[in-house]
Scaffold this motif. Structure first.
Motif, PDB file in Angstrom:
ATOM      1  N   GLY A  21      -7.070  -6.843  -0.677  1.00  0.00           N
ATOM      2  CA  GLY A  21      -7.598  -5.790  -1.521  1.00  0.00           C
ATOM      3  C   GLY A  21      -7.836  -6.281  -2.926  1.00  0.00           C
ATOM      4  N   SER A  73      -1.753  -7.436  -3.328  1.00  0.00           N
ATOM      5  CA  SER A  73      -2.905  -6.832  -2.647  1.00  0.00           C
ATOM      6  C   SER A  73      -3.366  -7.642  -1.437  1.00  0.00           C
ATOM      7  N   PRO A  77      -3.362  -4.173   0.903  1.00  0.00           N
ATOM      8  CA  PRO A  77      -4.668  -4.078   0.232  1.00  0.00           C
ATOM      9  C   PRO A  77      -4.803  -2.868  -0.680  1.00  0.00           C
ATOM     10  N   LYS A  78      -4.120  -1.782  -0.338  1.00  0.00           N
ATOM     11  CA  LYS A  78      -4.170  -0.582  -1.154  1.00  0.00           C
ATOM     12  C   LYS A  78      -2.871  -0.353  -1.930  1.00  0.00           C
ATOM     13  N   ASN A  84      -1.581  -6.026   5.669  1.00  0.00           N
ATOM     14  CA  ASN A  84      -2.638  -6.935   6.090  1.00  0.00           C
ATOM     15  C   ASN A  84      -2.008  -8.136   6.789  1.00  0.00           C
ATOM     16  N   PRO A 115      -2.193  -4.366  -7.307  1.00  0.00           N
ATOM     17  CA  PRO A 115      -3.315  -3.800  -6.550  1.00  0.00           C
ATOM     18  C   PRO A 115      -4.068  -2.755  -7.376  1.00  0.00           C
ATOM     19  N   GLN A 116      -5.381  -2.853  -7.394  1.00  0.00           N
ATOM     20  CA  GLN A 116      -6.190  -1.925  -8.184  1.00  0.00           C
ATOM     21  C   GLN A 116      -5.988  -0.478  -7.730  1.00  0.00           C
ATOM     22  N   ALA A 117      -5.725  -0.299  -6.447  1.00  0.00           N
ATOM     23  CA  ALA A 117      -5.509   1.060  -5.933  1.00  0.00           C
ATOM     24  C   ALA A 117      -4.320   1.729  -6.603  1.00  0.00           C
ATOM     25  N   ASP A 120      -5.219   2.664 -10.191  1.00  0.00           N
ATOM     26  CA  ASP A 120      -6.016   3.887 -10.220  1.00  0.00           C
ATOM     27  C   ASP A 120      -5.126   5.131 -10.280  1.00  0.00           C
ATOM     28  N   GLU A 121      -3.851   4.976  -9.895  1.00  0.00           N
ATOM     29  CA  GLU A 121      -2.899   6.085  -9.952  1.00  0.00           C
ATOM     30  C   GLU A 121      -2.005   5.994 -11.189  1.00  0.00           C
ATOM     31  N   ASP A 132       7.046   1.972  -4.633  1.00  0.00           N
ATOM     32  CA  ASP A 132       6.000   1.114  -4.063  1.00  0.00           C
ATOM     33  C   ASP A 132       6.428  -0.353  -4.119  1.00  0.00           C
TER      34      ASP A 132
END
Length: 376
Positions: A21, A73, A77-78, A84, A115-117, A120-121, A132
């Motif tokens: 990711g 990531s 990935p998320k 993965n 991870p960019q996901a 984003d949060e 996490d």
């Protein structure tokens, strides 16, 4: 141990291959103007594809250990949820190759490439990242524990919190200066991010220590030599803000240094009773330290200082009162070669924390080395 240190984003490349990711450094470097010459780590040293060759070079060097990091990531990935398998298998192949070369792995779980996901949060500003990180660590311990005894939870949290959330010069590029950053608050966000990083580290340590492994953290500090001989207090205050910010909660199991609490006041998060219980008795088996340079330190910050730089209220100089440089120039404009600085830093750490010390990063780039390499 005598070895070499790397990080996933710096060397792996293959930024979007085999299920990986996107990370915050993928995002950041793809924004025009963020990095000199708009360079990225999309290929880097191509280590993801050439790790066997690279490990053979390590063996020829005669090192007995390799500190490298896992890309979060590439495993998630998320950031959470489905793993993965291709990423997990890759790192198993790397570890087997190191084992065959008789090189001891020291594995860093986090070296800045969130991870960019998750970013984003809110990234390190969102306290959900603590769990996490624990979940990510559990997958790594489960899959790689047969090959790895020495773990580093995260590398240099000062840099990824202050430069990522204070100056905006590192990913994710947040700060108060709207000429540089589209969003962020340099006054508060670095302290919130650091608070959550400390708790994420401590949570992993408390859950997974004593499982026939060694778990620590890698902090960083330059040596601040007093500009005036009788001004030891300014040097100590700088180290408390730079190193003690993380080391006091992690190694002493206490609140942040009193000098920080006095200067930052309610912008510095408070540890709850449960969080102090988590930190109790310390949460690291060794004191990892990365050190690259030294400078002279003076009391008082520049008039345009903001955030952490204003709070610590110091300024630095590479020359002494007589105009003499603290050390020879290197190939980096920020790094002077000062061999005696690391000795003073290690003594200070020992006196303050009395823990086993691992030097997790140190070295020098030779003046004009980049010009020579550019001609190869």
């Amino acid at each position: 141990m005598w070895g070499a240190s790397t990080s996933a984003y710096q060397i792996e490349g293959s930024w979007n291959s085999e299920g990986k990711g996107e990370s915050i450094w993928d995002t950041f470097t793809h924004i025009p103007g963020k990095i000199k010459n708009n360079e990225t780590g999309d290929v880097a040293a191509d280590h993801y594809k050439r790790f066997k060759e690279d490990i053979s070079y390590l063996k020829k060097l005669g090192v007995d250990s390799s500190r490298f990091s896992i890309s979060w990531s590439r495993i998630f990935p998320k950031g959470r949820g489905e793993t993965n398998q291709q990423g997990i298998d890759h790192y198993k192949h790397v570890l087997i190759e190191l084992q065959q070369a008789k090189i001891r792995p020291v594995v860093t779980l986090y070296h800045w490439d969130l991870p960019q996901a998750l970013q984003d949060e809110g990234g390190w500003l969102n306290e959900t990242i603590i769990q996490d990180f624990v979940n990510y660590a559990e997958v790594c311990f489960t899959n790689f524990g047969d090959y790895v005894s020495d773990w580093i939870t995260m590398h240099d949290p000062f840099s990824f919190t202050w430069f990522g959330y204070g100056t905006g010069t590192h990913a994710p590029g947040r700060c108060s200066d709207r000429n540089r950053c589209s969003s962020g608050d340099s006054q508060t966000e670095p302290y919130i991010a650091a608070h959550n990083a400390i708790l994420a580290h401590a949570s992993v340590y408390k859950k997974f220590s004593l499982q026939n492994n060694t778990i620590g953290i890698s902090l960083s500090a330059d040596w601040p030599e007093p500009y005036f001989d009788n001004d030891r207090g300014t040097s100590d205050r700088y180290l408390e803000f730079n190193l003690g910010w993380f080391a006091d909660p992690i190694f002493k199991g206490t609140d942040y240094p009193s000098s920080m609490r006095a200067a930052i006041s309610d912008r510095l998060p408070q540890f709850t009773a449960d969080q102090l219980k988590l930190l109790e008795n310390g949460t690291s088996d060794f004191f990892g330290i990365t050190h690259f340079t030294s400078f002279y330190i003076l009391n008082g910050s520049a008039s345009d200082a903001y955030g952490w730089v204003k709070d610590v209220n110091t300024s630095s100089s590479i020359t002494d009162k007589d105009g003499k440089f603290i050390g020879p120039i290197s190939d980096s404009d920020w790094r002077r070669i000062v061999p005696w600085g690391i000795r003073k830093l290690l003594i200070w750490i020992h006196q303050q924390y009395n823990r086993e010390i691992w030097t997790t990063g140190n070295g020098v780039d030779v003046y004009q080395e980049s010009c020579f390499l550019g001609n190869l």
